[in-house]
Write an enzyme that holds these catalytic residues in place. Sequence first.
Site, short mmCIF file in Angstrom:
data_model
loop_
_atom_site.label_atom_id
_atom_site.label_comp_id
_atom_site.label_asym_id
_atom_site.label_seq_id
_atom_site.Cartn_x
_atom_site.Cartn_y
_atom_site.Cartn_z
N ASP A 12 -59.49 -75.88 47.28
CA ASP A 12 -60.39 -75.60 46.17
C ASP A 12 -61.39 -76.72 45.93
OD1 ASP A 12 -61.33 -73.93 44.11
OD2 ASP A 12 -60.11 -74.93 42.60
N SER A 23 -64.57 -70.55 39.09
CA SER A 23 -64.03 -69.80 40.24
C SER A 23 -63.61 -68.41 39.78
CB SER A 23 -62.82 -70.54 40.82
OG SER A 23 -63.17 -71.85 41.21
N GLN A 32 -64.24 -68.12 48.67
CA GLN A 32 -64.22 -68.12 47.21
C GLN A 32 -65.56 -67.65 46.67
OE1 GLN A 32 -64.35 -71.60 44.00
NE2 GLN A 32 -62.27 -71.43 44.84
#
Length: 270
Positions: free
Chosen positions: A187, A211, A261
């Site tokens: 991440d 996110s 993502q």
Amino acid sequence: MMLKVLRLEDTGARTSEDIFVGGSHPIPTGRVYGGQVVSQCVVAAAATVDETQHPHSMHGYFLRPGDLDLPITFAVDRIHDGRSFSRRRVQAYQSGTPIFSGIISFQTEDSGLDHQTPMPSVPSPDEIEPSDDMAGSFFLLRSNPIEARRVPIEPDGSGTQATWMRVREPISDDPGLHRAVLAYMSDFSIQEPSLRANGVNWRVPGIKSASLDHAIWWHRFTRVDDWLLYVNESPSTQGGRGMNTGRFYTQDGTLVASTAQEIMLRVPGV
């Protein structure tokens, strides 16, 4: 600190789900780091499958910001067990409200066809000087166990970047732990190509991002206390959202994982 939050408490409770509880480590944003929740979900789900099976993919959605001061409850639903594959749905809750929901798939070791996208040619981590001038998600790295060295990047507008990463201190040989920590690392930096593709950065006053979802595919085993190159790209930004992808390589060029993502991205005046 990272290893501590990955040691979940098995409550022993199980009706239709297995229940685990974990905490969070502090970060400057005041919100739970998304990679922490993803890695904790991997640890919780792995505790419910046979030790011969390992995670090969995870797809999840960030539903709400997490509160650093509250414990996180992980509910694991054993939705499928097969001869080669097992699937687990994991919900992360705070105060009874879900903050993350995902499905993780596990597979026993198997043989088959083998190919990969080559690693781009970049300087080695030893050729890059450590720098404290790191924007965006990189400021988190100063106070956690992940060391990062940003590869000299293309000009703004390219929508690509690459970063060498590793855990600062050696960790145990437990392969499950290395896979969970890779999810933790995945991440970091992945949002930034959406900004760079549009010639903006985190210092723009009033910029907002969050996110929306996250996916990781583990292709081949690797140690996370050795240097890994994280290559990130943004194929598209539109409608207040940015799409980003990533690939992890070992120093010898082996592709060990891929990520994706989508983020909410709002820039004032746009």
